[in-house]
Design a protein around this motif. Structure first.
Motif, PDB file in Angstrom:
ATOM      1  N   ARG A  23       0.856  -1.194   0.000  1.00  0.00           N
ATOM      2  CA  ARG A  23       0.000   0.000   0.000  1.00  0.00           C
ATOM      3  C   ARG A  23       0.893   1.244   0.000  1.00  0.00           C
ATOM      4  O   ARG A  23       1.888   1.303   0.701  1.00  0.00           O
ATOM      5  CB  ARG A  23      -0.902  -0.013   1.234  1.00  0.00           C
ATOM      6  CG  ARG A  23      -1.955   1.084   1.223  1.00  0.00           C
ATOM      7  CD  ARG A  23      -2.895   0.987   2.418  1.00  0.00           C
ATOM      8  NE  ARG A  23      -2.230   1.470   3.624  1.00  0.00           N
ATOM      9  CZ  ARG A  23      -1.913   0.717   4.684  1.00  0.00           C
ATOM     10  NH1 ARG A  23      -2.200  -0.557   4.700  1.00  0.00           N
ATOM     11  NH2 ARG A  23      -1.308   1.235   5.730  1.00  0.00           N
ATOM     12  N   ILE A  24       0.539   2.211  -0.801  1.00  0.00           N
ATOM     13  CA  ILE A  24       1.314   3.452  -0.898  1.00  0.00           C
ATOM     14  C   ILE A  24       0.736   4.489   0.054  1.00  0.00           C
ATOM     15  O   ILE A  24      -0.467   4.724   0.068  1.00  0.00           O
ATOM     16  CB  ILE A  24       1.293   3.999  -2.337  1.00  0.00           C
ATOM     17  CG1 ILE A  24       1.978   3.017  -3.285  1.00  0.00           C
ATOM     18  CG2 ILE A  24       1.964   5.369  -2.410  1.00  0.00           C
ATOM     19  CD1 ILE A  24       1.907   3.423  -4.744  1.00  0.00           C
ATOM     20  N   GLU A  25       1.630   5.101   0.841  1.00  0.00           N
ATOM     21  CA  GLU A  25       1.271   6.254   1.675  1.00  0.00           C
ATOM     22  C   GLU A  25       2.106   7.431   1.174  1.00  0.00           C
ATOM     23  O   GLU A  25       3.237   7.632   1.613  1.00  0.00           O
ATOM     24  CB  GLU A  25       1.571   5.970   3.149  1.00  0.00           C
ATOM     25  CG  GLU A  25       0.659   4.935   3.770  1.00  0.00           C
ATOM     26  CD  GLU A  25       0.943   4.692   5.241  1.00  0.00           C
ATOM     27  OE1 GLU A  25       1.971   5.202   5.774  1.00  0.00           O
ATOM     28  OE2 GLU A  25       0.143   3.979   5.866  1.00  0.00           O
ATOM     29  N   PRO A  26       1.547   8.198   0.231  1.00  0.00           N
ATOM     30  CA  PRO A  26       2.341   9.280  -0.370  1.00  0.00           C
ATOM     31  C   PRO A  26       2.422  10.519   0.523  1.00  0.00           C
ATOM     32  O   PRO A  26       1.459  10.884   1.181  1.00  0.00           O
ATOM     33  CB  PRO A  26       1.581   9.593  -1.657  1.00  0.00           C
ATOM     34  CG  PRO A  26       0.171   9.207  -1.363  1.00  0.00           C
ATOM     35  CD  PRO A  26       0.235   8.077  -0.373  1.00  0.00           C
ATOM     36  N   GLU A  27       3.597  11.117   0.563  1.00  0.00           N
ATOM     37  CA  GLU A  27       3.789  12.414   1.206  1.00  0.00           C
ATOM     38  C   GLU A  27       4.134  13.463   0.151  1.00  0.00           C
ATOM     39  O   GLU A  27       3.694  14.596   0.231  1.00  0.00           O
ATOM     40  CB  GLU A  27       4.900  12.338   2.257  1.00  0.00           C
ATOM     41  CG  GLU A  27       4.516  11.499   3.471  1.00  0.00           C
ATOM     42  CD  GLU A  27       5.664  11.336   4.449  1.00  0.00           C
ATOM     43  OE1 GLU A  27       6.664  12.084   4.355  1.00  0.00           O
ATOM     44  OE2 GLU A  27       5.558  10.443   5.308  1.00  0.00           O
ATOM     45  N   LYS A  28       4.943  13.040  -0.849  1.00  0.00           N
ATOM     46  CA  LYS A  28       5.319  13.951  -1.929  1.00  0.00           C
ATOM     47  C   LYS A  28       5.352  13.161  -3.240  1.00  0.00           C
ATOM     48  O   LYS A  28       6.021  12.143  -3.342  1.00  0.00           O
ATOM     49  CB  LYS A  28       6.690  14.564  -1.657  1.00  0.00           C
ATOM     50  CG  LYS A  28       7.152  15.540  -2.720  1.00  0.00           C
ATOM     51  CD  LYS A  28       8.513  16.106  -2.382  1.00  0.00           C
ATOM     52  CE  LYS A  28       8.989  17.045  -3.477  1.00  0.00           C
ATOM     53  NZ  LYS A  28      10.376  17.482  -3.220  1.00  0.00           N
ATOM     54  N   ILE A  29       4.605  13.651  -4.210  1.00  0.00           N
ATOM     55  CA  ILE A  29       4.544  13.029  -5.532  1.00  0.00           C
ATOM     56  C   ILE A  29       5.048  14.049  -6.547  1.00  0.00           C
ATOM     57  O   ILE A  29       4.663  15.223  -6.487  1.00  0.00           O
ATOM     58  CB  ILE A  29       3.093  12.619  -5.878  1.00  0.00           C
ATOM     59  CG1 ILE A  29       2.570  11.612  -4.865  1.00  0.00           C
ATOM     60  CG2 ILE A  29       3.011  12.068  -7.293  1.00  0.00           C
ATOM     61  CD1 ILE A  29       1.077  11.383  -4.926  1.00  0.00           C
ATOM     62  N   VAL A  30       5.903  13.602  -7.449  1.00  0.00           N
ATOM     63  CA  VAL A  30       6.375  14.487  -8.509  1.00  0.00           C
ATOM     64  C   VAL A  30       6.129  13.817  -9.859  1.00  0.00           C
ATOM     65  O   VAL A  30       6.041  12.594  -9.949  1.00  0.00           O
ATOM     66  CB  VAL A  30       7.876  14.848  -8.365  1.00  0.00           C
ATOM     67  CG1 VAL A  30       8.125  15.654  -7.117  1.00  0.00           C
ATOM     68  CG2 VAL A  30       8.747  13.618  -8.386  1.00  0.00           C
ATOM     69  N   GLU A  31       6.001  14.655 -10.873  1.00  0.00           N
ATOM     70  CA  GLU A  31       5.861  14.154 -12.235  1.00  0.00           C
ATOM     71  C   GLU A  31       7.145  14.483 -12.985  1.00  0.00           C
ATOM     72  O   GLU A  31       7.610  15.610 -12.945  1.00  0.00           O
ATOM     73  CB  GLU A  31       4.659  14.793 -12.925  1.00  0.00           C
ATOM     74  CG  GLU A  31       3.345  14.358 -12.335  1.00  0.00           C
ATOM     75  CD  GLU A  31       2.148  14.920 -13.080  1.00  0.00           C
ATOM     76  OE1 GLU A  31       2.297  15.308 -14.265  1.00  0.00           O
ATOM     77  OE2 GLU A  31       1.069  14.960 -12.480  1.00  0.00           O
ATOM     78  N   LYS A  32       7.705  13.462 -13.631  1.00  0.00           N
ATOM     79  CA  LYS A  32       8.937  13.635 -14.401  1.00  0.00           C
ATOM     80  C   LYS A  32       8.679  13.164 -15.824  1.00  0.00           C
ATOM     81  O   LYS A  32       8.208  12.055 -16.040  1.00  0.00           O
ATOM     82  CB  LYS A  32      10.071  12.810 -13.788  1.00  0.00           C
ATOM     83  CG  LYS A  32      10.425  13.227 -12.371  1.00  0.00           C
ATOM     84  CD  LYS A  32      11.540  12.365 -11.800  1.00  0.00           C
ATOM     85  CE  LYS A  32      11.852  12.756 -10.368  1.00  0.00           C
ATOM     86  NZ  LYS A  32      12.910  11.905  -9.795  1.00  0.00           N
ATOM     87  N   GLN A  33       8.983  14.012 -16.774  1.00  0.00           N
ATOM     88  CA  GLN A  33       8.769  13.685 -18.183  1.00  0.00           C
ATOM     89  C   GLN A  33       9.715  12.569 -18.626  1.00  0.00           C
ATOM     90  O   GLN A  33      10.895  12.577 -18.304  1.00  0.00           O
ATOM     91  CB  GLN A  33       8.995  14.917 -19.063  1.00  0.00           C
ATOM     92  CG  GLN A  33       7.987  16.022 -18.821  1.00  0.00           C
ATOM     93  CD  GLN A  33       6.578  15.603 -19.196  1.00  0.00           C
ATOM     94  OE1 GLN A  33       6.359  14.993 -20.229  1.00  0.00           O
ATOM     95  NE2 GLN A  33       5.621  15.914 -18.336  1.00  0.00           N
TER      96      GLN A  33
END
Length: 149
Positions: A23-33
């Motif tokens: 299970r993912i507990e996200p705190e910081k998500i970024v998008e990278k091309q």
């Protein structure tokens, strides 16, 4: 950590039978091309656990993937492959945790790298088994050297 990586990881704690999906507990998500490669996506699709990917992408804030594996006509469409590409390769869990579904053990993710190392009590039994095999072989070698001398 990309969702491609997440889809391949499982808890390796001793005694855990169902350690997937974490299970993912996200705190910081970024998008990278990332460069789009439709052939790569089509080849990876049969290797993915689709439900785990769809659920993980929703947790990461991306709800464009269907809940069920699409049929071949959809898979061949550029629109679907772009959505899969984005979820699988461009969404990154930068900070947060992965949680074992069976034990609740949290594996931290820092700077996009999941730390799956176990505490000593989580692998101690496996270590003792390995040590006894190594010691047994070492004793045999020692005995052999004593006989030859």
């Amino acid at each position: 950590m990309r969702l491609l990586t997440h889809n391949m990881l499982a808890s390796n704690i001793k005694g855990v039978i169902n350690g997937f999906p974490l299970r993912i507990e996200p705190e910081k998500i970024v998008e990278k091309q990332v460069d789009f490669n439709p052939d790569f996506l089509k080849n990876m699709l049969p290797k993915l656990d689709w439900k785990a990917l769809a659920d993980a992408s929703k947790i990461m804030g991306y709800s464009e993937l269907p809940d069920e594996v699409p049929d071949q006509t959809v898979v061949d469409s550029s629109e679907f492959l772009q959505k899969l590409h984005h979820a699988l390769l461009e969404l990154h869990l930068e900070e947060g945790a992965l949680v074992c579904p069976e034990t609740g053990r949290r594996f931290p993710v820092n700077k996009g790298i999941p730390n799956m190392l176990l505490h000593e009590d989580e692998y101690h039994e496996q270590l003792n088994t390995t040590d006894s095999v190594v010691n047994f072989k070492f004793q045999d070698l020692n005995r052999y050297l004593c006989i030859r001398a």
